[in-house]
Design a protein around this motif. Structure first.
Motif, PDB file in Angstrom:
ATOM      1  N   GLY A  73      12.674 -17.823  -5.993  1.00  0.00           N
ATOM      2  CA  GLY A  73      12.281 -17.669  -4.598  1.00  0.00           C
ATOM      3  C   GLY A  73      13.009 -16.543  -3.887  1.00  0.00           C
ATOM      4  O   GLY A  73      13.099 -15.418  -4.377  1.00  0.00           O
ATOM      5  N   HIS A  74      13.571 -16.852  -2.719  1.00  0.00           N
ATOM      6  CA  HIS A  74      14.279 -15.847  -1.922  1.00  0.00           C
ATOM      7  C   HIS A  74      15.692 -15.597  -2.459  1.00  0.00           C
ATOM      8  O   HIS A  74      16.378 -14.690  -1.998  1.00  0.00           O
ATOM      9  N   PHE A  75      16.105 -16.398  -3.434  1.00  0.00           N
ATOM     10  CA  PHE A  75      17.437 -16.232  -4.034  1.00  0.00           C
ATOM     11  C   PHE A  75      17.376 -15.378  -5.306  1.00  0.00           C
ATOM     12  O   PHE A  75      18.381 -15.174  -5.958  1.00  0.00           O
ATOM     13  N   SER A  76      16.200 -14.903  -5.646  1.00  0.00           N
ATOM     14  CA  SER A  76      15.998 -14.182  -6.897  1.00  0.00           C
ATOM     15  C   SER A  76      16.542 -12.765  -6.840  1.00  0.00           C
ATOM     16  O   SER A  76      16.566 -12.119  -5.784  1.00  0.00           O
ATOM     17  N   GLY A  77      16.929 -12.235  -8.000  1.00  0.00           N
ATOM     18  CA  GLY A  77      17.282 -10.837  -8.104  1.00  0.00           C
ATOM     19  C   GLY A  77      16.113  -9.921  -7.785  1.00  0.00           C
ATOM     20  O   GLY A  77      16.303  -8.732  -7.518  1.00  0.00           O
ATOM     21  N   ARG A  78      14.906 -10.463  -7.803  1.00  0.00           N
ATOM     22  CA  ARG A  78      13.715  -9.686  -7.428  1.00  0.00           C
ATOM     23  C   ARG A  78      13.841  -9.140  -5.999  1.00  0.00           C
ATOM     24  O   ARG A  78      13.312  -8.069  -5.689  1.00  0.00           O
ATOM     25  N   ILE A  79      14.565  -9.866  -5.149  1.00  0.00           N
ATOM     26  CA  ILE A  79      14.713  -9.471  -3.748  1.00  0.00           C
ATOM     27  C   ILE A  79      15.559  -8.207  -3.611  1.00  0.00           C
ATOM     28  O   ILE A  79      15.610  -7.595  -2.542  1.00  0.00           O
ATOM     29  N   THR A  80      16.205  -7.784  -4.692  1.00  0.00           N
ATOM     30  CA  THR A  80      17.001  -6.559  -4.597  1.00  0.00           C
ATOM     31  C   THR A  80      16.140  -5.302  -4.609  1.00  0.00           C
ATOM     32  O   THR A  80      16.634  -4.217  -4.284  1.00  0.00           O
ATOM     33  N   ALA A  81      14.854  -5.422  -4.976  1.00  0.00           N
ATOM     34  CA  ALA A  81      13.981  -4.242  -4.962  1.00  0.00           C
ATOM     35  C   ALA A  81      13.879  -3.629  -3.562  1.00  0.00           C
ATOM     36  O   ALA A  81      14.047  -2.413  -3.410  1.00  0.00           O
ATOM     37  N   PRO A  82      13.591  -4.412  -2.512  1.00  0.00           N
ATOM     38  CA  PRO A  82      13.576  -3.802  -1.176  1.00  0.00           C
ATOM     39  C   PRO A  82      14.947  -3.299  -0.729  1.00  0.00           C
ATOM     40  O   PRO A  82      15.032  -2.357   0.071  1.00  0.00           O
ATOM     41  N   LEU A  83      16.027  -3.889  -1.246  1.00  0.00           N
ATOM     42  CA  LEU A  83      17.360  -3.365  -0.936  1.00  0.00           C
ATOM     43  C   LEU A  83      17.510  -1.945  -1.484  1.00  0.00           C
ATOM     44  O   LEU A  83      18.097  -1.072  -0.835  1.00  0.00           O
ATOM     45  N   ALA A 101      10.778   4.477  14.853  1.00  0.00           N
ATOM     46  CA  ALA A 101      10.346   3.080  14.897  1.00  0.00           C
ATOM     47  C   ALA A 101      10.913   2.345  13.682  1.00  0.00           C
ATOM     48  O   ALA A 101      11.335   2.977  12.705  1.00  0.00           O
ATOM     49  N   PRO A 102      10.961   0.999  13.710  1.00  0.00           N
ATOM     50  CA  PRO A 102      11.433   0.263  12.535  1.00  0.00           C
ATOM     51  C   PRO A 102      10.664   0.676  11.285  1.00  0.00           C
ATOM     52  O   PRO A 102       9.434   0.735  11.290  1.00  0.00           O
ATOM     53  N   LEU A 103      11.404   0.990  10.239  1.00  0.00           N
ATOM     54  CA  LEU A 103      10.814   1.374   8.958  1.00  0.00           C
ATOM     55  C   LEU A 103      10.548   0.108   8.154  1.00  0.00           C
ATOM     56  O   LEU A 103      11.476  -0.644   7.843  1.00  0.00           O
ATOM     57  N   CYS A 104       9.291  -0.143   7.822  1.00  0.00           N
ATOM     58  CA  CYS A 104       8.920  -1.348   7.080  1.00  0.00           C
ATOM     59  C   CYS A 104       8.230  -0.950   5.791  1.00  0.00           C
ATOM     60  O   CYS A 104       7.312  -0.118   5.797  1.00  0.00           O
ATOM     61  N   ALA A 105       8.683  -1.530   4.675  1.00  0.00           N
ATOM     62  CA  ALA A 105       8.060  -1.275   3.375  1.00  0.00           C
ATOM     63  C   ALA A 105       7.823  -2.594   2.661  1.00  0.00           C
ATOM     64  O   ALA A 105       8.659  -3.508   2.722  1.00  0.00           O
ATOM     65  N   SER A 140      10.278 -14.279  -4.891  1.00  0.00           N
ATOM     66  CA  SER A 140      10.035 -13.674  -6.195  1.00  0.00           C
ATOM     67  C   SER A 140       8.587 -13.792  -6.632  1.00  0.00           C
ATOM     68  O   SER A 140       8.033 -12.867  -7.228  1.00  0.00           O
ATOM     69  N   HIS A 141       7.950 -14.963  -6.382  1.00  0.00           N
ATOM     70  CA  HIS A 141       6.575 -15.177  -6.836  1.00  0.00           C
ATOM     71  C   HIS A 141       5.593 -15.272  -5.679  1.00  0.00           C
ATOM     72  O   HIS A 141       4.464 -15.733  -5.858  1.00  0.00           O
ATOM     73  N   GLY A 142       6.011 -14.842  -4.472  1.00  0.00           N
ATOM     74  CA  GLY A 142       5.090 -14.771  -3.357  1.00  0.00           C
ATOM     75  C   GLY A 142       4.182 -13.555  -3.487  1.00  0.00           C
ATOM     76  O   GLY A 142       4.198 -12.840  -4.494  1.00  0.00           O
ATOM     77  N   ASN A 143       3.389 -13.295  -2.459  1.00  0.00           N
ATOM     78  CA  ASN A 143       2.477 -12.154  -2.509  1.00  0.00           C
ATOM     79  C   ASN A 143       3.224 -10.829  -2.546  1.00  0.00           C
ATOM     80  O   ASN A 143       2.738  -9.845  -3.106  1.00  0.00           O
ATOM     81  N   GLY A 144       4.399 -10.795  -1.935  1.00  0.00           N
ATOM     82  CA  GLY A 144       5.152  -9.557  -1.927  1.00  0.00           C
ATOM     83  C   GLY A 144       6.538  -9.751  -1.349  1.00  0.00           C
ATOM     84  O   GLY A 144       6.883 -10.826  -0.853  1.00  0.00           O
ATOM     85  N   ILE A 145       7.324  -8.715  -1.443  1.00  0.00           N
ATOM     86  CA  ILE A 145       8.679  -8.689  -0.901  1.00  0.00           C
ATOM     87  C   ILE A 145       8.811  -7.416  -0.083  1.00  0.00           C
ATOM     88  O   ILE A 145       8.010  -6.473  -0.249  1.00  0.00           O
ATOM     89  N   GLY A 146       9.791  -7.368   0.799  1.00  0.00           N
ATOM     90  CA  GLY A 146       9.891  -6.157   1.601  1.00  0.00           C
ATOM     91  C   GLY A 146      11.124  -6.108   2.467  1.00  0.00           C
ATOM     92  O   GLY A 146      11.989  -6.992   2.419  1.00  0.00           O
TER      93      GLY A 146
END
Length: 356
Positions: free
Chosen positions: A124-134, A78-82, A17-23
């Motif tokens: 961290g990785h348990f945050s709802g913020r991680i749903t953005a890449p989903l 190829a693998p799509l990465c965002a 959630s507070h790292g440089n980015g998510i993807g």
């Protein structure tokens, strides 16, 4: 940490959630398919924070930057990465969570499992913020499904004690599906919005939070998708949906309501219509024996209240081993349900595309 989904369409989520980015990285997408990136951004905006009083005031643009897998607007195979940058963080708000785990949150279990090395800032990785890449992944998969005539849409079935109308489980209009799939406060009956917002605002003013239920439908599915037992459609969707933070319950069709009926009431009678087999009712939610039967697939997901609330809560101090009191700081959603609607749609799209 394992954050992967699927065996044909393989999805892997990364970041905190507070790292440089998510993807996200998506492997297995077909080459040569065109993707409307403007339509992807519509879905990203529906989930993005800071745009509604029911949501956290943290503002993030949530603009995905595609690193690979797409040339222009065409998938290369190829693998799509965002990647989505985190630009509006206040990590100092989470300093006390290193020792004081939030009740209802993953802080304690993650602390034990990862020996205190996990990033607690913003969850961290348990945050709802991680749903953005989903949502990015789901928006891509949704477009591939729509080319096959398969539509996905969800709505806020309830917030607290305030409920919306339910989908007609037998016949769901394409226009309704289209409207809901683009709405930021998705309701079948728009007259319920004011009461739902009042429910969320009441929780916010009380330094509290409120949960609800999301109802999701998939139309246009052919007969025969899914396998019996462990590879059924319910199993695939459940694995994806339970990967969304705050989901604590799931039912297909009438779900638990079937337990109160007799077989003569619960069964969906078959009949012919326009040269195809249909059911007169759809209490099974469009799935029999783990396999789609051609009727709309309908399920509901229960969303718990956001655990980060500003009221004092009882907890323990992990360093001293003593009972303690915690007041959570930071910016949090009084009601996560409206922003969770596009997330439920997204993971459903990933699961369905993987199945077919």
């Amino acid at each position: 940490m394992s954050s992967t989904l699927g065996d044909k369409i393989k999805l892997s989520v990364f970041g905190e959630s507070h790292g440089n980015g998510i993807g996200v990285v998506i492997d297995g997408l077909p080459a040569g398919e065109t993707i409307d990136l403007d339509a992807v951004l519509v879905q990203m905006a529906r989930r993005a924070p800071g745009r509604d009083k029911t949501a956290t005031p943290r503002r993030e643009s949530d603009l995905p930057r595609v690193l690979s897998g797409m040339l222009g607007n065409t998938l290369t195979g190829a693998p799509l990465c965002a990647v989505i940058e985190n630009t509006n963080t206040r990590s100092q708000d989470y300093g006390n969570l290193l020792d004081l785990p939030r009740p209802g949150h993953s802080d304690y279990t993650a602390h034990v499992k990862y020996r205190g090395a996990n990033d607690v800032r913003g969850g961290g990785h348990f945050s709802g913020r991680i749903t953005a890449p989903l949502v990015f992944a789901g928006a891509v998969c949704r477009q591939l499904l729509e080319k096959q005539g398969i539509r996905i849409a969800a709505h806020i079935q309830s917030i607290g004690g305030v409920s919306d109308a339910l989908f007609d489980p037998v016949c769901i209009d394409d226009a309704l599906m289209e409207r809901l799939s683009r709405s930021s406060f998705a309701l079948i009956d728009g007259s319920r919005e004011e009461a739902m917002r009042a429910e969320a605002e009441s929780a916010r003013l009380a330094c509290d939070s409120v949960g609800g239920v999301i109802e999701c439908a998939v139309t246009g599915l052919p007969v025969g998708i899914g396998e019996p037992m462990f590879d059924g459609v319910e199993s695939a969707i459940a694995k994806a949906v339970f990967g969304v933070p705050a989901v604590k319950g799931l039912e297909f069709g009438e779900g638990f309501g079937l337990s109160r009926l007799r077989g003569s009431q619960a069964n969906d009678p078959f009949r012919m219509s326009g040269g195809r087999v249909v059911t007169e009712t759809n209490r099974c939610g469009g799935i029999l024996g783990g396999i789609t039967n051609g009727m709309p697939l309908v399920f509901r997901a229960a969303i718990k209240p956001t655990p980060s609330i500003s009221q004092p809560q009882r907890t323990v101090n992990l360093q001293t081993g003593e009972n303690a009191e915690l007041t959570v700081h930071g910016r949090h959603d009084p009601c996560i349900v409206p922003r969770a609607v596009p997330v439920i749609e997204a993971v459903t799209a990933v699961a369905i595309l993987n199945l077919i």
